[in-house]
Design a protein around this motif. Structure first.
Motif, PDB file in Angstrom:
ATOM      1  N   GLU A  15       0.923  -1.069  -0.064  1.00  0.00           N
ATOM      2  CA  GLU A  15       0.200   0.128  -0.059  1.00  0.00           C
ATOM      3  C   GLU A  15       0.908   1.243  -0.054  1.00  0.00           C
ATOM      4  O   GLU A  15       0.697   2.331  -0.823  1.00  0.00           O
ATOM      5  N   ALA A  16       1.851   1.381   0.798  1.00  0.00           N
ATOM      6  CA  ALA A  16       2.867   2.690   0.731  1.00  0.00           C
ATOM      7  C   ALA A  16       3.497   2.495  -0.425  1.00  0.00           C
ATOM      8  O   ALA A  16       3.659   3.986  -0.800  1.00  0.00           O
ATOM      9  N   ASP A  17       4.057   1.728  -0.989  1.00  0.00           N
ATOM     10  CA  ASP A  17       4.715   1.583  -2.471  1.00  0.00           C
ATOM     11  C   ASP A  17       3.547   2.391  -3.366  1.00  0.00           C
ATOM     12  O   ASP A  17       4.002   3.164  -4.219  1.00  0.00           O
ATOM     13  N   GLU A  18       2.488   1.968  -3.391  1.00  0.00           N
ATOM     14  CA  GLU A  18       1.340   2.493  -4.334  1.00  0.00           C
ATOM     15  C   GLU A  18       1.298   3.754  -4.011  1.00  0.00           C
ATOM     16  O   GLU A  18       1.042   4.813  -4.846  1.00  0.00           O
ATOM     17  N   ASN A  19       0.902   4.298  -2.668  1.00  0.00           N
ATOM     18  CA  ASN A  19       0.851   5.595  -2.490  1.00  0.00           C
ATOM     19  C   ASN A  19       2.066   6.565  -2.638  1.00  0.00           C
ATOM     20  O   ASN A  19       1.844   7.889  -3.155  1.00  0.00           O
ATOM     21  N   ALA A  20       3.278   6.195  -2.393  1.00  0.00           N
ATOM     22  CA  ALA A  20       4.493   6.825  -2.952  1.00  0.00           C
ATOM     23  C   ALA A  20       4.207   6.997  -4.261  1.00  0.00           C
ATOM     24  O   ALA A  20       4.702   8.012  -4.974  1.00  0.00           O
ATOM     25  N   GLU A  21       4.139   6.199  -5.145  1.00  0.00           N
ATOM     26  CA  GLU A  21       4.073   6.289  -6.776  1.00  0.00           C
ATOM     27  C   GLU A  21       3.033   7.246  -6.984  1.00  0.00           C
ATOM     28  O   GLU A  21       3.218   8.093  -7.913  1.00  0.00           O
ATOM     29  N   ARG A  22       2.021   7.175  -6.521  1.00  0.00           N
ATOM     30  CA  ARG A  22       1.037   8.074  -6.847  1.00  0.00           C
ATOM     31  C   ARG A  22       1.191   9.567  -6.455  1.00  0.00           C
ATOM     32  O   ARG A  22       0.914  10.444  -7.181  1.00  0.00           O
ATOM     33  N   GLU A  23       1.934   9.715  -5.580  1.00  0.00           N
ATOM     34  CA  GLU A  23       2.390  11.075  -4.899  1.00  0.00           C
ATOM     35  C   GLU A  23       3.656  11.628  -5.832  1.00  0.00           C
ATOM     36  O   GLU A  23       4.110  12.620  -5.512  1.00  0.00           O
ATOM     37  N   GLY A  24       4.241  10.469  -6.348  1.00  0.00           N
ATOM     38  CA  GLY A  24       5.588  11.108  -7.199  1.00  0.00           C
ATOM     39  C   GLY A  24       6.903  11.335  -6.720  1.00  0.00           C
ATOM     40  O   GLY A  24       7.535  11.906  -6.831  1.00  0.00           O
ATOM     41  N   VAL A  25       6.936  10.275  -5.386  1.00  0.00           N
ATOM     42  CA  VAL A  25       8.227  10.548  -4.642  1.00  0.00           C
ATOM     43  C   VAL A  25       8.998   9.284  -4.497  1.00  0.00           C
ATOM     44  O   VAL A  25       9.637   9.099  -3.475  1.00  0.00           O
ATOM     45  N   THR A  26       8.952   8.119  -5.286  1.00  0.00           N
ATOM     46  CA  THR A  26       9.472   6.968  -5.324  1.00  0.00           C
ATOM     47  C   THR A  26      10.907   7.124  -5.369  1.00  0.00           C
ATOM     48  O   THR A  26      11.738   6.242  -4.793  1.00  0.00           O
ATOM     49  N   ASP A  27      11.510   8.225  -5.784  1.00  0.00           N
ATOM     50  CA  ASP A  27      13.070   8.480  -5.966  1.00  0.00           C
ATOM     51  C   ASP A  27      13.399   8.833  -4.824  1.00  0.00           C
ATOM     52  O   ASP A  27      14.710   9.014  -4.311  1.00  0.00           O
ATOM     53  N   ARG A  28      12.780   9.253  -3.685  1.00  0.00           N
ATOM     54  CA  ARG A  28      13.189   9.905  -2.391  1.00  0.00           C
ATOM     55  C   ARG A  28      12.520   8.944  -1.168  1.00  0.00           C
ATOM     56  O   ARG A  28      13.004   9.295  -0.085  1.00  0.00           O
ATOM     57  N   VAL A  29      11.785   7.842  -1.408  1.00  0.00           N
ATOM     58  CA  VAL A  29      11.510   7.048  -0.314  1.00  0.00           C
ATOM     59  C   VAL A  29      11.401   5.717  -0.689  1.00  0.00           C
ATOM     60  O   VAL A  29      11.008   5.239  -1.951  1.00  0.00           O
ATOM     61  N   GLU A  30      11.982   4.921   0.247  1.00  0.00           N
ATOM     62  CA  GLU A  30      11.865   3.303   0.290  1.00  0.00           C
ATOM     63  C   GLU A  30      11.091   2.887   1.374  1.00  0.00           C
ATOM     64  O   GLU A  30      11.294   3.318   2.464  1.00  0.00           O
ATOM     65  N   PHE A  31      10.421   1.830   0.992  1.00  0.00           N
ATOM     66  CA  PHE A  31       9.745   1.052   1.979  1.00  0.00           C
ATOM     67  C   PHE A  31      10.158  -0.340   2.056  1.00  0.00           C
ATOM     68  O   PHE A  31      10.321  -1.057   1.025  1.00  0.00           O
ATOM     69  N   ARG A  32      10.364  -0.741   3.310  1.00  0.00           N
ATOM     70  CA  ARG A  32      11.195  -2.060   3.526  1.00  0.00           C
ATOM     71  C   ARG A  32      10.551  -2.869   4.447  1.00  0.00           C
ATOM     72  O   ARG A  32      10.095  -2.510   5.474  1.00  0.00           O
TER      73      ARG A  32
END
Length: 296
Positions: free
Chosen positions: A111-128
């Motif tokens: 869910e967090a990965d999907e939200n990060a992609e929707r918000e356009g911040v996947t280059d600055r946030v990693e979920f582990r």
């Protein structure tokens, strides 16, 4: 910020509309699983994981307050333990921070990965996906938490040992037991706490003020500091000591002179960062430059 603003924080209330968080039930997860085969795998894995902390989203006004209290800014390294749907981590990434979100539940990671992609911040946030107790936190400028009191207290020794002095810890709802917070605010009816990881200043110090030597003995309990001092064999009073991260302020008094010192702690050295203040006593000039080195 001037080091002379070493005063206790005042509690502040921030009034905002509460965004009600909704717990995702097992039924809800199963519904997702029917629509998404990957989600089905996540549900099966999640059902086998014993969660230390239940998933309860943080209201958006509280997230915003946590960012403000933690002074999150561009270039910061932020680690969010128990990251849930990623909203705290994503908020930090939007401010320009490099962020790691950690959660043991694979469904929350998805869910967090999907939200990060929707918000356009996947280059600055990693979920582990991992146990938060296994996460290295030494490089974090800001650590964000919405866990439980017992979990916070289990993390406390690691925070104090591993994180650099002056780094910030922000917790939604729960404190750190007998480690008092440096600041506490009420935001949308929720309590948020802030700590600055304190430098280790306990020990014997030699303080040099110009040509004058003062032997200074400091004891410490988190950010609370006490001390005794001697100059030329004469006892001095150490008073009104305040430690905020790697910054320290204290007063030295010999019954005639009262002087206020402001410094920055760097391992076994304290460097003066503001002119010494003459609070009371004869009007001779005050030697402004000072430093201290730890003997033990």
């Amino acid at each position: 910020m001037s080091f002379k603003s070493f005063i206790p924080y005042q509690r502040r209330s921030v009034h905002a509309v509460i965004v009600t968080g909704v717990l995702v039930t097992t039924l809800g997860l199963v519904s997702i699983a029917h629509a998404d085969p990957q989600a089905a795998d996540n549900v099966e894995v999640a059902s086998s994981i014993e969660l230390d902390v239940p998933y309860v989203p943080t209201p958006e006004p509280v997230v915003e307050g946590m960012m403000e209290m933690g002074a999150v800014s561009e270039g910061n390294r932020v680690i969010d333990l128990g990251s849930g749907d990623g909203r705290i981590a994503i908020a930090a990434a939007k401010l320009g921070a490099q962020v790691l979100g950690v959660d043991i539940d694979p469904e929350r990671i998805r869910e967090a990965d999907e939200n990060a992609e929707r918000e356009g911040v996947t280059d600055r946030v990693e979920f582990r996906q991992e146990d938060l107790f296994d996460t290295p936190i030494a490089d974090a400028d800001v650590l964000t938490l919405y866990l439980l009191p017992t979990i916070n207290q289990q993390l406390r020794p690691k925070i104090l040992t591993d994180m650099a002095p002056g780094s910030r810890v922000v917790s939604h709802a729960f404190d750190m037991g007998n480690w008092a917070s440096d600041e506490r605010r009420t935001i949308a009816g929720r309590t948020v706490y802030l700590w600055h990881v304190p430098a280790r200043i306990e020990g014997e110090w030699q303080l040099m003020q110009g040509d004058t030597l003062v032997n200074l003995t400091l004891s410490q309990r988190y950010q609370e500091v006490r001390g005794v001092a001697q100059r030329d064999g004469q006892a001095m009073t150490v008073g009104n000591a305040r430690l905020l991260g790697d910054r320290i302020a204290f007063t030295l008094a010999d019954g005639e002179h009262y002087q206020r010192f402001y410094g920055r702690v760097d391992q076994d050295r304290i460097q003066g960062v503001e002119p010494v203040e003459a609070l009371a006593g004869p009007g001779e000039p005050v030697e402004a430059d000072w430093q201290a080195e730890r003997e033990s």
